[in-house]
Design a protein around this motif. Structure first.
Motif, PDB file in Angstrom:
ATOM      1  N   LEU A   9      -4.316 -30.207   8.693  1.00  0.00           N
ATOM      2  CA  LEU A   9      -3.503 -31.184   9.423  1.00  0.00           C
ATOM      3  C   LEU A   9      -4.425 -32.250  10.013  1.00  0.00           C
ATOM      4  CD1 LEU A   9      -1.042 -28.886  11.418  1.00  0.00           C
ATOM      5  CD2 LEU A   9      -0.579 -30.190   9.327  1.00  0.00           C
ATOM      6  N   LEU A  10      -3.888 -33.456  10.090  1.00  0.00           N
ATOM      7  CA  LEU A  10      -4.660 -34.551  10.696  1.00  0.00           C
ATOM      8  C   LEU A  10      -3.867 -35.108  11.878  1.00  0.00           C
ATOM      9  CD1 LEU A  10      -5.445 -36.274   7.272  1.00  0.00           C
ATOM     10  CD2 LEU A  10      -7.016 -34.836   8.580  1.00  0.00           C
ATOM     11  N   PRO A  11      -3.734 -34.320  12.946  1.00  0.00           N
ATOM     12  CA  PRO A  11      -2.904 -34.773  14.059  1.00  0.00           C
ATOM     13  C   PRO A  11      -3.586 -35.876  14.869  1.00  0.00           C
ATOM     14  CG  PRO A  11      -3.950 -32.673  14.596  1.00  0.00           C
ATOM     15  CD  PRO A  11      -4.358 -33.010  13.189  1.00  0.00           C
ATOM     16  N   THR A  12      -2.771 -36.723  15.465  1.00  0.00           N
ATOM     17  CA  THR A  12      -3.304 -37.682  16.434  1.00  0.00           C
ATOM     18  C   THR A  12      -3.677 -36.878  17.674  1.00  0.00           C
ATOM     19  OG1 THR A  12      -1.156 -38.011  17.466  1.00  0.00           O
ATOM     20  CG2 THR A  12      -1.699 -39.470  15.605  1.00  0.00           C
ATOM     21  N   PRO A  13      -4.456 -37.458  18.595  1.00  0.00           N
ATOM     22  CA  PRO A  13      -4.813 -36.700  19.807  1.00  0.00           C
ATOM     23  C   PRO A  13      -3.589 -36.157  20.552  1.00  0.00           C
ATOM     24  CG  PRO A  13      -6.164 -38.663  19.653  1.00  0.00           C
ATOM     25  CD  PRO A  13      -5.171 -38.742  18.527  1.00  0.00           C
ATOM     26  N   VAL A  14      -2.526 -36.950  20.622  1.00  0.00           N
ATOM     27  CA  VAL A  14      -1.307 -36.503  21.315  1.00  0.00           C
ATOM     28  C   VAL A  14      -0.675 -35.318  20.581  1.00  0.00           C
ATOM     29  CG1 VAL A  14       1.044 -37.181  21.968  1.00  0.00           C
ATOM     30  CG2 VAL A  14      -0.851 -38.787  22.284  1.00  0.00           C
ATOM     31  N   GLN A  15      -0.611 -35.438  19.258  1.00  0.00           N
ATOM     32  CA  GLN A  15      -0.036 -34.341  18.455  1.00  0.00           C
ATOM     33  C   GLN A  15      -0.886 -33.076  18.589  1.00  0.00           C
ATOM     34  OE1 GLN A  15      -0.072 -36.396  14.704  1.00  0.00           O
ATOM     35  NE2 GLN A  15       2.059 -37.041  14.882  1.00  0.00           N
ATOM     36  N   ALA A  16      -2.209 -33.252  18.582  1.00  0.00           N
ATOM     37  CA  ALA A  16      -3.108 -32.093  18.684  1.00  0.00           C
ATOM     38  C   ALA A  16      -2.904 -31.369  20.016  1.00  0.00           C
ATOM     39  CB  ALA A  16      -4.560 -32.541  18.543  1.00  0.00           C
ATOM     40  N   LEU A  17      -2.714 -32.145  21.072  1.00  0.00           N
ATOM     41  CA  LEU A  17      -2.468 -31.524  22.385  1.00  0.00           C
ATOM     42  C   LEU A  17      -1.178 -30.706  22.363  1.00  0.00           C
ATOM     43  CD1 LEU A  17      -3.477 -34.237  25.011  1.00  0.00           C
ATOM     44  CD2 LEU A  17      -4.500 -31.965  24.663  1.00  0.00           C
ATOM     45  N   ALA A  18      -0.156 -31.262  21.719  1.00  0.00           N
ATOM     46  CA  ALA A  18       1.127 -30.551  21.634  1.00  0.00           C
ATOM     47  C   ALA A  18       0.980 -29.264  20.834  1.00  0.00           C
ATOM     48  CB  ALA A  18       2.189 -31.457  21.015  1.00  0.00           C
ATOM     49  N   LEU A  19       0.221 -29.317  19.750  1.00  0.00           N
ATOM     50  CA  LEU A  19       0.007 -28.122  18.928  1.00  0.00           C
ATOM     51  C   LEU A  19      -0.732 -27.059  19.731  1.00  0.00           C
ATOM     52  CD1 LEU A  19      -1.074 -29.666  15.486  1.00  0.00           C
ATOM     53  CD2 LEU A  19       1.176 -28.772  16.127  1.00  0.00           C
ATOM     54  N   GLU A  20      -1.752 -27.512  20.447  1.00  0.00           N
ATOM     55  CA  GLU A  20      -2.558 -26.589  21.231  1.00  0.00           C
ATOM     56  C   GLU A  20      -1.704 -25.925  22.315  1.00  0.00           C
ATOM     57  OE1 GLU A  20      -6.152 -28.454  22.532  1.00  0.00           O
ATOM     58  OE2 GLU A  20      -6.805 -26.653  23.610  1.00  0.00           O
ATOM     59  N   ALA A  21      -0.926 -26.749  23.015  1.00  0.00           N
ATOM     60  CA  ALA A  21      -0.062 -26.206  24.067  1.00  0.00           C
ATOM     61  C   ALA A  21       0.911 -25.188  23.479  1.00  0.00           C
ATOM     62  CB  ALA A  21       0.698 -27.344  24.744  1.00  0.00           C
ATOM     63  N   THR A  22       1.383 -25.464  22.266  1.00  0.00           N
ATOM     64  CA  THR A  22       2.347 -24.569  21.619  1.00  0.00           C
ATOM     65  C   THR A  22       1.722 -23.213  21.306  1.00  0.00           C
ATOM     66  OG1 THR A  22       3.443 -26.478  20.690  1.00  0.00           O
ATOM     67  CG2 THR A  22       3.925 -24.361  19.670  1.00  0.00           C
ATOM     68  N   LEU A  23       0.525 -23.252  20.720  1.00  0.00           N
ATOM     69  CA  LEU A  23      -0.136 -21.975  20.427  1.00  0.00           C
ATOM     70  C   LEU A  23      -0.404 -21.212  21.725  1.00  0.00           C
ATOM     71  CD1 LEU A  23      -2.715 -22.337  17.517  1.00  0.00           C
ATOM     72  CD2 LEU A  23      -0.354 -21.565  17.478  1.00  0.00           C
ATOM     73  N   HIS A  24      -0.826 -21.929  22.764  1.00  0.00           N
ATOM     74  CA  HIS A  24      -1.086 -21.256  24.045  1.00  0.00           C
ATOM     75  C   HIS A  24       0.164 -20.558  24.562  1.00  0.00           C
ATOM     76  CE1 HIS A  24      -4.936 -23.640  25.268  1.00  0.00           C
ATOM     77  NE2 HIS A  24      -5.057 -22.996  24.134  1.00  0.00           N
ATOM     78  N   VAL A  25       1.275 -21.279  24.582  1.00  0.00           N
ATOM     79  CA  VAL A  25       2.511 -20.697  25.118  1.00  0.00           C
ATOM     80  C   VAL A  25       2.952 -19.499  24.262  1.00  0.00           C
ATOM     81  CG1 VAL A  25       4.981 -21.123  25.482  1.00  0.00           C
ATOM     82  CG2 VAL A  25       3.288 -22.797  26.259  1.00  0.00           C
ATOM     83  N   CYS A  26       2.902 -19.663  22.954  1.00  0.00           N
ATOM     84  CA  CYS A  26       3.313 -18.564  22.063  1.00  0.00           C
ATOM     85  C   CYS A  26       2.432 -17.333  22.291  1.00  0.00           C
ATOM     86  CB  CYS A  26       3.231 -18.984  20.600  1.00  0.00           C
ATOM     87  SG  CYS A  26       4.477 -20.175  20.119  1.00  0.00           S
ATOM     88  N   ASN A  27       1.132 -17.543  22.391  1.00  0.00           N
ATOM     89  CA  ASN A  27       0.231 -16.394  22.495  1.00  0.00           C
ATOM     90  C   ASN A  27       0.217 -15.781  23.896  1.00  0.00           C
ATOM     91  OD1 ASN A  27      -0.788 -16.051  19.797  1.00  0.00           O
ATOM     92  ND2 ASN A  27      -1.658 -18.083  20.062  1.00  0.00           N
ATOM     93  N   GLU A  28       0.451 -16.612  24.895  1.00  0.00           N
ATOM     94  CA  GLU A  28       0.616 -16.047  26.237  1.00  0.00           C
ATOM     95  C   GLU A  28       1.849 -15.153  26.262  1.00  0.00           C
ATOM     96  OE1 GLU A  28      -1.477 -19.704  28.535  1.00  0.00           O
ATOM     97  OE2 GLU A  28       0.649 -19.339  28.976  1.00  0.00           O
ATOM     98  N   ALA A  29       2.919 -15.653  25.649  1.00  0.00           N
ATOM     99  CA  ALA A  29       4.153 -14.857  25.594  1.00  0.00           C
ATOM    100  C   ALA A  29       3.914 -13.569  24.807  1.00  0.00           C
ATOM    101  CB  ALA A  29       5.278 -15.668  24.959  1.00  0.00           C
ATOM    102  N   ALA A  30       3.148 -13.673  23.715  1.00  0.00           N
ATOM    103  CA  ALA A  30       2.873 -12.492  22.893  1.00  0.00           C
ATOM    104  C   ALA A  30       2.057 -11.457  23.674  1.00  0.00           C
ATOM    105  CB  ALA A  30       2.147 -12.898  21.615  1.00  0.00           C
ATOM    106  N   THR A  31       1.055 -11.919  24.384  1.00  0.00           N
ATOM    107  CA  THR A  31       0.225 -10.989  25.164  1.00  0.00           C
ATOM    108  C   THR A  31       1.044 -10.349  26.299  1.00  0.00           C
ATOM    109  OG1 THR A  31      -1.803 -12.166  24.632  1.00  0.00           O
ATOM    110  CG2 THR A  31      -1.858 -10.803  26.607  1.00  0.00           C
ATOM    111  N   TRP A  32       1.897 -11.159  26.916  1.00  0.00           N
ATOM    112  CA  TRP A  32       2.766 -10.613  27.966  1.00  0.00           C
ATOM    113  C   TRP A  32       3.685  -9.538  27.385  1.00  0.00           C
ATOM    114  CZ3 TRP A  32       8.114 -10.687  28.127  1.00  0.00           C
ATOM    115  CH2 TRP A  32       8.678 -10.157  29.315  1.00  0.00           C
ATOM    116  N   LEU A  33       4.303  -9.881  26.250  1.00  0.00           N
ATOM    117  CA  LEU A  33       5.231  -8.949  25.618  1.00  0.00           C
ATOM    118  C   LEU A  33       4.508  -7.678  25.162  1.00  0.00           C
ATOM    119  CD1 LEU A  33       8.087  -8.355  24.519  1.00  0.00           C
ATOM    120  CD2 LEU A  33       7.406  -9.482  22.397  1.00  0.00           C
TER     121      LEU A  33
END
Ligand SMILES: [Zn+2]
Length: 389
Positions: A9-33
């Motif tokens: 993927l060649l995300p713009t800086p804004v897109q990359a931040l959104a992707l990163e935030a998404t993985l963080h939220v998903c994995n935080e939820a996974a670790t919590w679960l």
């Protein structure tokens, strides 16, 4: 046949931040679960869904990503159980076993996350994707891949893709269900493929895929890499890494080209393909040091995998043969002697006087062994899942 294709993927800086935030939220939820699962001893997908679906959603996930998180956690525990059963994590009572079972599974902040068609759509023409993120739908994220990857992706992509972050780069790993031709059950004969350094691949039909230019290039690459390594600065390391990536891509493209030509030739002439069993390739090399390095670092396994999946797609039978002594055996009278090979390139039989290029002689032996392997019904196992990366 299932294949996975990895595109960058060649995300713009804004897109990359959104992707990163998404993985963080998903994995935080996974670790919590995962912690909840561990404490309450609930590990099945259905059990987790009944127990915590709403809470997972409340952590910022929409319906589909929440279900994927549930499945990711359930899968992690079933993998763990399978590993424990197989004894991969030590015996019960051992320290390793205790460590593996004594605490919940933890997910890295940027562990890969699956996305289905509802959360991820592909615009092949524009070469962009649109993907669900925690900050809303991100559209027009550009991606790139080799022509081979893009062709497979366009024709066969089906189902989920994994979003992956590695070494500062974003990737999507897409699953493709590739159509297979029916296996040719009556090959006329076999094309033997000899793998080597001077010639990467020589076929018994006389096609030679030379590695000379490539080897010179690799030699230069290695010198540069050594120089950067001794330098040891941060920028030198970065350059070395970038360079290694380039080299890997070049090798992959060459492997794609070679495998394509070999399979096309076999298909066109109604033959099967006989490949050396690659386990032996390292031991076989008794060469000067620089060449040895070349052989070790050349991706013959990748070439083998490419030939395997292309052959399967084309319905071309493939067998793997024991390569022992193929370079010393006379393909005419089968007399085997080290002295049959006076030099790297030359084969000259001590008994019948047969003379041929050494690689070509080997490829004839491999073809003959392939035929016998086929006749005996020992079909080779092509890998079920191949990564076209
Ligand atoms: Zn002979």
């Amino acid at each position: 046949m299932k294949l996975v294709v990895r595109v960058k993927l060649l995300p713009t800086p804004v897109q990359a931040l959104a992707l990163e935030a998404t993985l963080h939220v998903c994995n935080e939820a996974a670790t919590w679960l995962s912690t909840q699962a561990f404490e309450r001893r609930v590990f099945s997908r259905a059990g987790l869904q009944a127990m915590a679906y709403c809470e997972v959603r409340a952590r910022g996930l929409s319906a589909q990503p929440a279900l994927h998180v549930l499945r990711k956690v359930a899968d992690a525990y079933s993998t763990l159980t399978a590993n424990l059963m197989a004894g991969n994590l030590g015996k019960p009572g051992s320290q390793r076993h205790a460590r593996a079972t004594g605490k919940p599974v933890v997910f890295r902040e940027v562990a890969a996350q699956p996305f289905d068609d509802r959360c991820l759509s592909w615009q092949m023409g524009e070469r962009t994707v649109s993907i669900w993120t925690v900050t809303g739908r991100m559209k027009h994220i550009a991606f790139t891949g080799s022509p081979e990857q893009l062709a497979v992706l366009e024709a066969y992509r089906k189902g989920e893709s994994d979003l992956l972050y590695r070494d500062g780069q974003w990737y999507l790993i897409a699953t493709c269900e590739v159509a297979e031709a029916e296996l040719d059950a009556h090959p006329a004969s076999f094309v033997g493929v000899d793998l080597g350094i001077v010639n990467i691949a020589t076929t018994s039909t006389g096609t030679r895929h030379s590695g000379r230019r490539l080897n010179r290039r690799r030699e230069a690459d290695r010198t540069l890499r050594a120089k950067l390594q001794t330098k040891g600065t941060k920028s030198a390391k970065r350059r070395a890494k970038k360079h290694a990536g380039k080299e890997a891509r070049r090798a992959r493209d060459i492997n794609h080209k070679i495998s394509k030509r070999i399979v096309a030739e076999a298909q066109r002439t109604g033959r099967g393909i006989a490949l050396e069993d690659l386990g032996g390739i390292r031991e076989r090399a008794r060469l000067r040091k620089p060449q040895r390095v070349t052989l070790h670092s050349w991706s013959f396994h990748q070439l083998g995998a490419f030939i395997a999946y292309k052959a399967k797609r084309a319905g071309v039978p493939l067998v793997h043969v024991d390569p022992a002594y193929t370079s010393q055996e006379c393909s005419q009278c089968h007399h085997t002697d080290r002295r049959n090979r006076p030099s790297q390139a030359r084969f000259a039989c001590q008994v019948c006087g047969f003379v041929e290029h050494a690689d070509l002689n080997s490829s004839h032996n491999i073809a003959a062994r392939g035929w016998w392997t086929w006749v005996r019904g020992a079909e080779s196992q092509a890998p079920a899942l191949t990564l076209i990366a």
